[in-house]
Design a protein around this motif. Sequence first.
Motif, short mmCIF file in Angstrom:
data_model
loop_
_atom_site.label_atom_id
_atom_site.label_comp_id
_atom_site.label_asym_id
_atom_site.label_seq_id
_atom_site.Cartn_x
_atom_site.Cartn_y
_atom_site.Cartn_z
N PRO B 263 0.79 -1.21 -0.24
CA PRO B 263 -0.17 0.11 -0.15
C PRO B 263 0.86 1.19 -0.21
O PRO B 263 2.02 1.17 0.21
CB PRO B 263 -0.73 -0.06 1.33
CG PRO B 263 0.00 -0.94 2.38
CD PRO B 263 0.74 -1.91 1.48
N PRO B 264 0.39 2.51 -0.24
CA PRO B 264 1.04 3.70 -0.26
C PRO B 264 1.54 3.88 0.95
O PRO B 264 0.92 3.27 2.06
CB PRO B 264 -0.02 4.86 -0.70
CG PRO B 264 -1.08 4.04 -0.78
CD PRO B 264 -1.11 2.58 -0.80
N LYS B 265 2.63 4.72 1.15
CA LYS B 265 3.11 5.15 2.58
C LYS B 265 1.86 5.80 3.26
O LYS B 265 1.30 6.36 2.86
CB LYS B 265 4.10 5.96 2.27
CG LYS B 265 5.03 6.46 3.43
CD LYS B 265 6.14 7.03 3.12
CE LYS B 265 6.82 7.69 4.34
NZ LYS B 265 6.48 9.21 4.67
N PHE B 266 1.93 5.20 4.59
CA PHE B 266 0.91 5.62 5.60
C PHE B 266 0.97 7.19 6.09
O PHE B 266 2.29 7.41 6.32
CB PHE B 266 0.72 4.80 6.85
CG PHE B 266 -0.59 5.15 7.85
CD1 PHE B 266 -1.77 5.00 7.19
CD2 PHE B 266 -0.07 5.84 8.96
CE1 PHE B 266 -2.73 5.58 8.15
CE2 PHE B 266 -1.05 6.27 9.73
CZ PHE B 266 -2.43 6.21 9.42
N SER B 268 -0.42 10.26 8.56
CA SER B 268 -1.47 10.17 9.59
C SER B 268 -2.45 11.16 9.08
O SER B 268 -2.08 12.25 8.47
CB SER B 268 -0.76 10.63 11.10
OG SER B 268 -0.30 12.05 11.02
N ILE B 269 -3.52 11.25 9.79
CA ILE B 269 -4.73 12.10 9.26
C ILE B 269 -4.25 13.61 9.54
O ILE B 269 -4.61 14.49 8.78
CB ILE B 269 -6.07 11.75 10.19
CG1 ILE B 269 -6.55 10.25 9.72
CG2 ILE B 269 -7.03 12.81 9.85
CD1 ILE B 269 -6.86 9.99 8.29
N ARG B 270 -3.86 13.88 10.92
CA ARG B 270 -3.32 15.05 11.21
C ARG B 270 -2.38 15.64 10.34
O ARG B 270 -2.51 16.77 9.89
CB ARG B 270 -2.87 15.21 12.75
CG ARG B 270 -2.96 16.41 13.52
CD ARG B 270 -2.01 16.61 14.73
NE ARG B 270 -2.50 15.41 15.60
CZ ARG B 270 -1.58 14.72 16.35
NH1 ARG B 270 -0.50 15.20 16.37
NH2 ARG B 270 -2.50 13.79 17.02
N SER B 271 -1.42 14.90 9.99
CA SER B 271 -0.15 15.41 9.25
C SER B 271 -0.96 15.94 7.65
O SER B 271 -0.71 16.87 7.03
CB SER B 271 0.90 14.28 9.24
OG SER B 271 1.16 14.29 7.81
N ARG B 272 -1.51 14.85 7.13
CA ARG B 272 -2.24 15.26 6.12
C ARG B 272 -3.17 16.10 5.98
O ARG B 272 -3.31 17.09 5.16
CB ARG B 272 -2.95 13.81 5.44
CG ARG B 272 -3.52 14.26 3.94
CD ARG B 272 -4.05 12.81 3.29
NE ARG B 272 -5.21 12.47 3.96
CZ ARG B 272 -5.43 11.42 3.96
NH1 ARG B 272 -4.63 10.38 3.17
NH2 ARG B 272 -6.58 10.80 4.34
N TYR B 273 -4.10 16.50 6.92
CA TYR B 273 -4.72 17.63 7.30
C TYR B 273 -3.99 18.76 7.40
O TYR B 273 -4.51 19.85 6.69
CB TYR B 273 -5.68 17.25 8.48
CG TYR B 273 -6.68 18.39 8.88
CD1 TYR B 273 -7.94 18.69 8.21
CD2 TYR B 273 -6.38 19.40 10.00
CE1 TYR B 273 -8.78 19.49 8.71
CE2 TYR B 273 -7.20 20.22 10.22
CZ TYR B 273 -8.60 20.19 9.65
OH TYR B 273 -9.37 21.29 9.86
#
Lengths: 296, 281
Positions: B263-266, B268-273
């Motif tokens: 899968p693509p590199k994970f 975190s929701i917060r970092s992407r946000y």
Amino acid sequence: MPLAQPPPMGAQLLSEDTFADQRVYVTGGGTGLGKAIACEFARCGADIVVASRDAEHRQDGVNAIEAIGRRAVGVEVDIRDAGAVAESFDIVEAELGPVDVLINNAAGNFEVPAERMSANAFRTVVDIVLNGTFNCSREFASRRLQAGRGGAILNIGAPYAATGGPSTAHSAAAKAGVNNLTWSLAVEWAPDDIRINTLAPGYFPEPDRSGWVSPGAALDNRNAQIAERLTTLPGGRVGEARELGWLATFLCSPFASYITGHVVVLDGANWLRRGPIGDPFEPIRESFDRRREGGP
Amino acid sequence: MPLGSPPSPNRMLPPNSFKNSVVMVVTTGHWLSQEIAASFASYGAAVVIAGKDSKHCEAAAAELAAANTEAFAIGFDPADPDSVADCFETLEQRLGGVGVLINPFSEGSEVPAEQMSPARWHEVTDTLLDGSLFCAQELARRRIDDDAGAAIVNFATPFSVTGGAGLTPWETAKAGLSHLTKSLAVEWAPYNIRVNAVAPGQLEARGSRSNAEIAATLSAGRCCQAADVCACVLYACTPFAAYLTGHTFDIDGASWQRQGRLPPKFESIRSRYERTIPPPE
């Protein structure tokens, strides 16, 4: 008022040109629900391949399709044998043209308490239901990939694939495998526009067989047994084969282009029927023996 | 080659399949609800657009009426049971019994769970989950009384098995609706009131986002279109689906099952946000 009766036999959900110039390959298409599903595709314009091991069943299926005014060919195949599946596709594609839709309907099942189920019985049911589904799907998809064309596969599943099936452990395990296969293959083949879904019918008594009435039930006892079963169904009625046909044609039609990897249960909400307080529990072994001796 | 595109759902069913039916579409203002209303209208239904934003409902109904449809608007708060009861009373006095109820839908926008305010949570779950239940209850009471039967469609999520990180209020409400769909189906099957749900996958963007960019992340190779959802909703409400109840249709092009070996590199929701959403001024 229980769930309403469906529109009458012959009424069509989809128009008669929905599957025009397409071939639909139906395993076990000569009897019961397989035949009913094949007929609905024929009403929507498809030609039909009736794949079956039994010559009489094949002829019944072909006759039913021809009576609707579509072309049909019967082909002998044991879906447990991948080589035989490939040969059957060669034979029917030479006669009718490429297969556009595959219905994995053939199955084997019978009730038996698990400790009395022979290893051979388990293996045979899994071989037909799970391996047979894979053999046919793989053959169909590799031909579609080769041709650069999309396609649709519909597996006939069972609601107990989600809950377990006490007294039919072999079939339940195999059908659960089919659900999982549906999910895997859908992701693998979506980029090539080959869709695969599973339709899990609830209680649909077949007009020409005793079906799921009771182990060894005589056909003449069928109506009485259905009447008794009605009291156990939340929808207050059994399913009619044509309802499966309508949903099958919808799922394989372009109107369901974005539905793939999906398991649809058509059973009037019967598998969802779980109360906090159930009926008194009876071990499978005891209920099996009682019913086999003609009890309720 | 991505999954094929669907034909217009307005050519799927026999003509006038919903003539003499009153179809109530509860909306949060999303275009999908409007497209569904238009599909029913194309088969001769009288359509009611109902929601909290009366102005939107009026505009949406006017748009349908311009296409020669019997369309009505009514403002109400689906999360308030008294308002729901008043709404049904008013419109059934005028149009007769509602035969089809399409419950509200909205799309989420990502927010890390620890940063989400209670107000945000309730804003979403009050309308989607509570609102869908209150509307279904009111309809069921009426149809049980007059024995006329009905079909209800809720909006669920294809991700109810996996969870929906980053979209917790929407995904939780929609997963709850999938469960509610099952319970209500069993409770109301004896009265010929069918309850089903549809779970659309990633919808096509209508606005600034690029559909091609989104499509590249999907096994289907394309986004979910309105026609994909409309066809399924129409089927679920026809008499041809008389034995279908308690079911949630995933209309997602096999998106939720996609577990790659690599899968693509994970992230975190917060970092992407924080990376994708500009901080408030």
